[in-house]
Design a protein around this motif. Sequence first.
Motif, PDB file in Angstrom:
ATOM      1  N   ARG A 157      -7.238  -2.545   1.777  1.00  0.00           N
ATOM      2  CA  ARG A 157      -5.992  -1.913   1.463  1.00  0.00           C
ATOM      3  C   ARG A 157      -5.455  -1.858  -0.250  1.00  0.00           C
TER       4      ARG A 157
ATOM      5  N   SER B 222      -2.142  -7.430  -0.493  1.00  0.00           N
ATOM      6  CA  SER B 222      -3.052  -6.639   0.419  1.00  0.00           C
ATOM      7  C   SER B 222      -4.274  -7.191   0.423  1.00  0.00           C
TER       8      SER B 222
ATOM      9  N   LEU C 129       0.826  -1.198  -0.078  1.00  0.00           N
ATOM     10  CA  LEU C 129      -0.211   0.215  -0.053  1.00  0.00           C
ATOM     11  C   LEU C 129       0.861   1.377   0.055  1.00  0.00           C
TER      12      LEU C 129
ATOM     13  N   VAL D   6      -0.212  -4.205  -4.980  1.00  0.00           N
ATOM     14  CA  VAL D   6      -1.056  -4.076  -4.067  1.00  0.00           C
ATOM     15  C   VAL D   6      -2.324  -4.857  -4.005  1.00  0.00           C
TER      16      VAL D   6
END
Length: 408
Positions: free
Chosen positions: A125, A121, A80, A117
Amino acid sequence: MMDVTNPARARVESPARAWLRHRPAGMLPDALLALAITAFAQADLAFHLDNSTPYGPMPAVVASTLVATSILALRRVTPLATAVILAVAIAGPMLVTPLTVTLWGDLLPILVATYSVARHSVSARAFIGVAAVGAGLVVVFLRNPESGTVGNIPFVAVPLAVCFVAGRVLRARARSHSDDRARARQLEAEREEAIRVALANERARIARELHDIVAHCVSVMVVQAGAAEDLLDRDPQKARAPLRSVQETGRQAVGELGRMLGLLRGERAQLALKPQPGTADLAELVDHMAAIGLPVELTVEGSSRPLSPGVDLTVYRIVQEALTNVLKHAAPTTAYVSLHYDDQSVRVSIRDTGRTGGPGGADTNRVGHGLIGMRERVGLYGGSLETAGTPGGGFTVTAQLPLEAGQR
């Protein structure tokens, strides 16, 4: 403290070597990836930057490209933060002066950060990260008219969406595989626990069988040897009978132990095994006890019926153990064995007329491994066991077992 006896171990570890040993998984490949993209991006700027190309101020372009590419080294450690920093690095200078968007310095890092990401995540996020990247692209399109043409928007948006979806799909698959592995480990642990429990139960069962065999045979041998010793001086001829009984009982004990140890060694094929005893063998047991000096009366009440093998063996072992206790602990006495059948259960009762407070009267000397083994056997089949002294002397053991216990 350093080990001075071992020069190799006494060598102080360098910080770089320590970092290599303790680095997060995947960080070194990510660092190499970031280094390669940074090198290509800077080479692209060096070879194509000229007065006719509207890149913008050179220091701003170099700094923006350097931050956007080098931050990819942390794409798995902090995905992130990587996406947010990359978006700021690309869009931040655009707020001051328009910069040309490049393939190696801007578009490729954006796609890598978006995939990272999404892949590494949790959902919240991941969406925050892709929103940050999207916001940065909006700033780029608004501040750089050349980059924001209608033809360039799909060129960026489609690969961006593909990278995000690919990251989420691969994350879901990885989590599924991880759950499968965790489930497999749990099943393996449960299987090993079940094996341990089964082994413990089997050891307890074997211990009970050995106790029943050895305690009964040894008790008979001790009693018969004592009788032979009493008769040696008075009537040597009569002493031969109890001595022969000692020999026969000893041979039986050795044979039973041999069978049991053979089973433990897996020698089933070489052993001539006879069936486990049951209620049909109680008459033979009673006759055997009477022959060695313990008068026993056996009565059967109710309609006799076949029992499951486990319950049948349990009834026999309870009678055998109780009569062995009478032989060991009670004063000269008579034992009474009662076997009662009804519609739901079978009840067996063993009572002796030993004197209270004598070696085997109604005292606590009877409560030993034998009675504990009885309780375990009866409890295994959901039955009940009661032991108590008899008014006027003696001891009573009563066990009740449900008929359907062995069929569950």
